[in-house]
Design a protein around this motif. Structure first.
Motif, PDB file in Angstrom:
ATOM      1  N   ILE A 188       0.841  -1.201   0.000  1.00 44.74           N
ATOM      2  CA  ILE A 188       0.000   0.000   0.000  1.00 44.74           C
ATOM      3  C   ILE A 188       0.876   1.250   0.000  1.00 44.74           C
ATOM      4  O   ILE A 188       0.620   2.208  -0.749  1.00 44.74           O
ATOM      5  CB  ILE A 188      -0.957  -0.014   1.214  1.00 44.74           C
ATOM      6  N   ILE A 189       1.934   1.230   0.806  1.00 48.31           N
ATOM      7  CA  ILE A 189       2.850   2.370   0.848  1.00 48.31           C
ATOM      8  C   ILE A 189       3.518   2.565  -0.503  1.00 48.31           C
ATOM      9  O   ILE A 189       3.641   3.695  -0.998  1.00 48.31           O
ATOM     10  CB  ILE A 189       3.890   2.183   1.973  1.00 48.31           C
ATOM     11  N   GLY A 190       3.945   1.476  -1.135  1.00 48.90           N
ATOM     12  CA  GLY A 190       4.578   1.565  -2.449  1.00 48.90           C
ATOM     13  C   GLY A 190       3.646   2.085  -3.523  1.00 48.90           C
ATOM     14  O   GLY A 190       4.045   2.886  -4.378  1.00 48.90           O
ATOM     15  N   ILE A 191       2.399   1.649  -3.493  1.00 48.47           N
ATOM     16  CA  ILE A 191       1.414   2.120  -4.473  1.00 48.47           C
ATOM     17  C   ILE A 191       1.156   3.610  -4.289  1.00 48.47           C
ATOM     18  O   ILE A 191       1.117   4.375  -5.259  1.00 48.47           O
ATOM     19  CB  ILE A 191       0.112   1.295  -4.357  1.00 48.47           C
ATOM     20  N   ILE A 192       0.988   4.037  -3.040  1.00 47.79           N
ATOM     21  CA  ILE A 192       0.746   5.458  -2.774  1.00 47.79           C
ATOM     22  C   ILE A 192       1.960   6.291  -3.168  1.00 47.79           C
ATOM     23  O   ILE A 192       1.829   7.347  -3.784  1.00 47.79           O
ATOM     24  CB  ILE A 192       0.371   5.668  -1.294  1.00 47.79           C
ATOM     25  N   ALA A 200       4.491  10.105  -6.755  1.00 47.98           N
ATOM     26  CA  ALA A 200       5.649  10.484  -7.572  1.00 47.98           C
ATOM     27  C   ALA A 200       5.237  10.696  -9.028  1.00 47.98           C
ATOM     28  O   ALA A 200       5.743  11.596  -9.696  1.00 47.98           O
ATOM     29  CB  ALA A 200       6.731   9.413  -7.468  1.00 47.98           C
ATOM     30  N   PHE A 201       4.310   9.890  -9.509  1.00 51.12           N
ATOM     31  CA  PHE A 201       3.839  10.052 -10.886  1.00 51.12           C
ATOM     32  C   PHE A 201       3.096  11.378 -11.046  1.00 51.12           C
ATOM     33  O   PHE A 201       3.283  12.091 -12.035  1.00 51.12           O
ATOM     34  CB  PHE A 201       2.931   8.885 -11.270  1.00 51.12           C
ATOM     35  N   MET A 202       2.277  11.713 -10.057  1.00 46.63           N
ATOM     36  CA  MET A 202       1.530  12.962 -10.137  1.00 46.63           C
ATOM     37  C   MET A 202       2.434  14.188 -10.006  1.00 46.63           C
ATOM     38  O   MET A 202       2.144  15.241 -10.569  1.00 46.63           O
ATOM     39  CB  MET A 202       0.457  13.014  -9.044  1.00 46.63           C
ATOM     40  N   MET A 203       3.542  14.046  -9.300  1.00 42.56           N
ATOM     41  CA  MET A 203       4.477  15.154  -9.122  1.00 42.56           C
ATOM     42  C   MET A 203       5.525  15.230 -10.228  1.00 42.56           C
ATOM     43  O   MET A 203       6.401  16.075 -10.188  1.00 42.56           O
ATOM     44  CB  MET A 203       5.185  15.040  -7.765  1.00 42.56           C
ATOM     45  N   LYS A 259       8.351  10.851 -15.549  1.00 39.99           N
ATOM     46  CA  LYS A 259       7.220  10.171 -14.910  1.00 39.99           C
ATOM     47  C   LYS A 259       7.332   8.654 -14.971  1.00 39.99           C
ATOM     48  O   LYS A 259       6.806   7.968 -14.118  1.00 39.99           O
ATOM     49  CB  LYS A 259       5.914  10.603 -15.564  1.00 39.99           C
ATOM     50  N   TRP A 260       8.002   8.125 -15.959  1.00 36.14           N
ATOM     51  CA  TRP A 260       8.084   6.670 -16.096  1.00 36.14           C
ATOM     52  C   TRP A 260       8.902   6.036 -14.976  1.00 36.14           C
ATOM     53  O   TRP A 260       8.662   4.897 -14.612  1.00 36.14           O
ATOM     54  CB  TRP A 260       8.643   6.292 -17.461  1.00 36.14           C
ATOM     55  N   SER A 261       9.849   6.774 -14.420  1.00 32.63           N
ATOM     56  CA  SER A 261      10.623   6.218 -13.309  1.00 32.63           C
ATOM     57  C   SER A 261       9.776   6.115 -12.042  1.00 32.63           C
ATOM     58  O   SER A 261      10.138   5.396 -11.117  1.00 32.63           O
ATOM     59  CB  SER A 261      11.865   7.054 -13.040  1.00 32.63           C
ATOM     60  N   ALA A 262       8.662   6.825 -11.987  1.00 32.01           N
ATOM     61  CA  ALA A 262       7.761   6.732 -10.839  1.00 32.01           C
ATOM     62  C   ALA A 262       6.966   5.435 -10.865  1.00 32.01           C
ATOM     63  O   ALA A 262       6.375   5.049  -9.852  1.00 32.01           O
ATOM     64  CB  ALA A 262       6.813   7.925 -10.810  1.00 32.01           C
ATOM     65  N   LEU A 263       6.957   4.748 -11.983  1.00 30.03           N
ATOM     66  CA  LEU A 263       6.215   3.497 -12.081  1.00 30.03           C
ATOM     67  C   LEU A 263       6.930   2.340 -11.381  1.00 30.03           C
ATOM     68  O   LEU A 263       6.301   1.334 -11.081  1.00 30.03           O
ATOM     69  CB  LEU A 263       5.956   3.142 -13.544  1.00 30.03           C
ATOM     70  N   VAL A 264       8.221   2.483 -11.113  1.00 28.23           N
ATOM     71  CA  VAL A 264       8.966   1.419 -10.436  1.00 28.23           C
ATOM     72  C   VAL A 264       8.438   1.177  -9.019  1.00 28.23           C
ATOM     73  O   VAL A 264       8.098   0.039  -8.686  1.00 28.23           O
ATOM     74  CB  VAL A 264      10.478   1.708 -10.449  1.00 28.23           C
ATOM     75  N   PRO A 265       8.339   2.206  -8.154  1.00 23.40           N
ATOM     76  CA  PRO A 265       7.782   1.914  -6.823  1.00 23.40           C
ATOM     77  C   PRO A 265       6.315   1.485  -6.889  1.00 23.40           C
ATOM     78  O   PRO A 265       5.869   0.687  -6.057  1.00 23.40           O
ATOM     79  CB  PRO A 265       7.932   3.224  -6.051  1.00 23.40           C
ATOM     80  N   PHE A 266       5.588   1.972  -7.885  1.00 17.25           N
ATOM     81  CA  PHE A 266       4.200   1.541  -8.043  1.00 17.25           C
ATOM     82  C   PHE A 266       4.136   0.051  -8.375  1.00 17.25           C
ATOM     83  O   PHE A 266       3.343  -0.687  -7.801  1.00 17.25           O
ATOM     84  CB  PHE A 266       3.507   2.363  -9.133  1.00 17.25           C
ATOM     85  N   GLY A 267       4.985  -0.390  -9.293  1.00 17.94           N
ATOM     86  CA  GLY A 267       5.010  -1.803  -9.675  1.00 17.94           C
ATOM     87  C   GLY A 267       5.442  -2.705  -8.537  1.00 17.94           C
ATOM     88  O   GLY A 267       4.850  -3.765  -8.298  1.00 17.94           O
TER      89      GLY A 267
END
Length: 63
Positions: free
Chosen positions: A14-18, A23-26, A35-43
């Motif tokens: 949950i913390i990683g998704i948030i 990070a993607f929104m910022m 923005k694509w590097s923000a997808l790593v913690p999301f994944g």
């Protein structure tokens, strides 16, 4: 023990998704990928979340 580990994985997910969504929104980290590097913690958060939920669901209570 396994339920506790599953709960920890779920919380970390949950913390990683948030974190990834924030990070993607910022605009990412400002590097080359932006923005694509923000997808790593999301994944990673998504993987942790799904494995934690799966672990909690498959473990039966011993009462």
């Amino acid at each position: 023990m396994k339920k506790t580990f599953g709960a920890i994985l779920t919380i970390l997910g949950i913390i990683g998704i948030i974190w990834g969504a924030y990070a993607f929104m910022m605009g990412g980290d400002g590097g080359v990928l932006g923005k694509w590097s923000a997808l790593v913690p999301f994944g990673v958060g998504l993987i942790f979340f799904s494995s934690g939920i799966g672990l909690v669901k498959t473990i039966k209570d011993q009462t």
